[in-house]
Design an enzyme around this catalytic site. Structure first.
Site, mmCIF file in Angstrom:
data_model
loop_
_atom_site.group_PDB
_atom_site.id
_atom_site.type_symbol
_atom_site.label_atom_id
_atom_site.label_comp_id
_atom_site.label_asym_id
_atom_site.label_seq_id
_atom_site.Cartn_x
_atom_site.Cartn_y
_atom_site.Cartn_z
ATOM 1 N N GLY A 36 8.044 1.416 -8.253
ATOM 2 C CA GLY A 36 8.012 2.030 -9.611
ATOM 3 C C GLY A 36 7.023 3.022 -9.962
ATOM 4 O O GLY A 36 7.296 3.821 -10.986
ATOM 5 N N SER A 56 -5.061 -3.376 2.957
ATOM 6 C CA SER A 56 -5.982 -2.736 2.054
ATOM 7 C C SER A 56 -7.415 -2.743 2.905
ATOM 8 O O SER A 56 -7.396 -3.705 3.917
ATOM 9 C CB SER A 56 -6.265 -3.726 0.850
ATOM 10 O OG SER A 56 -7.433 -3.697 0.107
ATOM 11 N N TYR A 75 -5.720 -12.287 -1.991
ATOM 12 C CA TYR A 75 -5.346 -10.757 -1.910
ATOM 13 C C TYR A 75 -6.120 -10.733 -0.303
ATOM 14 O O TYR A 75 -5.225 -10.058 0.466
ATOM 15 C CB TYR A 75 -5.830 -10.045 -2.867
ATOM 16 C CG TYR A 75 -5.465 -8.497 -2.558
ATOM 17 C CD1 TYR A 75 -3.935 -8.223 -2.987
ATOM 18 C CD2 TYR A 75 -6.187 -7.262 -2.279
ATOM 19 C CE1 TYR A 75 -3.873 -6.712 -2.709
ATOM 20 C CE2 TYR A 75 -5.810 -5.971 -1.974
ATOM 21 C CZ TYR A 75 -4.548 -5.820 -2.348
ATOM 22 O OH TYR A 75 -3.839 -4.622 -2.101
ATOM 23 N N THR A 82 -6.670 -12.639 1.994
ATOM 24 C CA THR A 82 -5.932 -13.493 3.103
ATOM 25 C C THR A 82 -4.594 -12.812 3.511
ATOM 26 O O THR A 82 -4.346 -13.105 4.463
ATOM 27 C CB THR A 82 -6.067 -14.983 2.621
ATOM 28 O OG1 THR A 82 -7.186 -15.452 2.249
ATOM 29 C CG2 THR A 82 -5.264 -15.826 3.607
ATOM 30 N N LYS A 113 -3.744 -9.846 2.830
ATOM 31 C CA LYS A 113 -3.739 -8.425 3.655
ATOM 32 C C LYS A 113 -4.067 -8.672 4.805
ATOM 33 O O LYS A 113 -3.714 -7.822 6.158
ATOM 34 C CB LYS A 113 -4.600 -7.746 2.892
ATOM 35 C CG LYS A 113 -4.146 -7.196 1.443
ATOM 36 C CD LYS A 113 -2.661 -6.479 1.640
ATOM 37 C CE LYS A 113 -2.143 -5.956 0.336
ATOM 38 N NZ LYS A 113 -0.732 -5.339 0.501
#
Length: 275
Positions: free
Chosen positions: A11, A139, A152, A154, A156
């Site tokens: 989006g 990331s 986050y 973990t 990634k």
């Protein structure tokens, strides 16, 4: 018929930039399907110059039924050739203050979209007997943790592991799976964060970001899109199982109090009596 693609979290920000980059390759792209949980974020699809070459699918990218609908829409417009797993949930939690279940649910919220996307893409490629490429968006935090971001970080790290596992398992079947590990990117979310800090706070953060990224700035969504576009293309036909940093050098920078200014001249040293 041209090649079709699915992009999740499309989006805004990086996801939308990827959609636009793919649509810009009019000679090869049949259709791009944009998955987004927030219907309002896909309002731009209606009336887009791409017309029927871009389709919106509203729903949770971690839901296999949503992924299947997107795959159907993509294959109606061409041969499914690529899938980009970009959808993410940004919510921090620490184990000293959140339950293990809460942390695990947040890990799942970030891992599930990549797993559902990869699962659907692999099955469609195999069923069609055609090669394909998957790009998972990771990331720098997968390798360099930021305090307070346990779910986050973990998730990634798991996404990068998933990337390697699928690359090894399905490479012999003509399916390439790679990841891009992003540094800080100037998206709408990034700008909203700066706006909430006030002028002084935003200036401080911008200065710190310049120090964290050796290029002296954060990235742009179109720069990420260019890297993803390459990994999806035939020009990257021998790249498989890689995690490519798209971070301006952030992941290789070692900040140290003894760091010297490269513009500063070293003091001259002379031997006694030298001219």
């Amino acid at each position: 018929m041209g090649r079709s693609y699915v992009v999740t979290g499309a989006g805004r920000g990086v996801g939308r930039a990827v959609v636009e980059r793919l649509l810009g390759d009019a000679d090869h792209t049949g259709r791009v399907v944009a998955i987004e949980f927030d219907a309002a974020a896909l309002a731009w699809v209606e009336g887009h110059p791409g017309g029927s070459r871009v389709r919106a699918v509203i729903g949770d990218a971690g839901d296999e039924a949503v992924a299947e609908r997107a795959a159907d829409a993509a294959q109606e417009g061409g041969t499914l050739a690529g899938w980009v797993n970009n959808a993410a949930v940004f919510r921090d939690a620490s184990v000293h203050s959140a339950s293990a279940r809460t942390v695990l649910d947040l890990v799942t919220a970030n891992l599930a979209p990549a797993l559902a996307g990869c699962t659907t893409a692999v099955r469609r490629f195999l069923a069609a007997g055609t090669p394909g490429a998957i790009v998972n968006v990771s990331s720098h935090q997968a390798g360099r943790a930021v305090p307070g971001c346990t779910p986050y970080v973990t998730a990634k790290a798991a996404v990068e592991g998933l990337t390697r596992a699928l690359a090894v398992e399905y490479g012999p079947r003509g399916i390439r799976v790679n990841a891009v590990a992003l540094g800080s990117i100037r998206t709408e979310r990034y700008d909203d964060f700066l706006d909430r800090q006030g002028a002084d706070g935003a200036a401080r953060i911008e200065h710190e970001m310049a120090l964290l990224h050796p290029l002296g700035r954060v990235g742009r969504p179109e720069e990420v899109a260019a890297a993803i576009f390459h990994l999806l293309s035939d020009e990257a036909s021998f790249i498989n199982g890689a995690t490519v940093p798209v971070d301006g050098g952030r992941s290789v920078l070692a900040r140290d109090p003894e760091t010297r200014d490269p513009e500063a001249r070293e003091p001259e040293t002379r031997e006694p009596g030298a001219q």
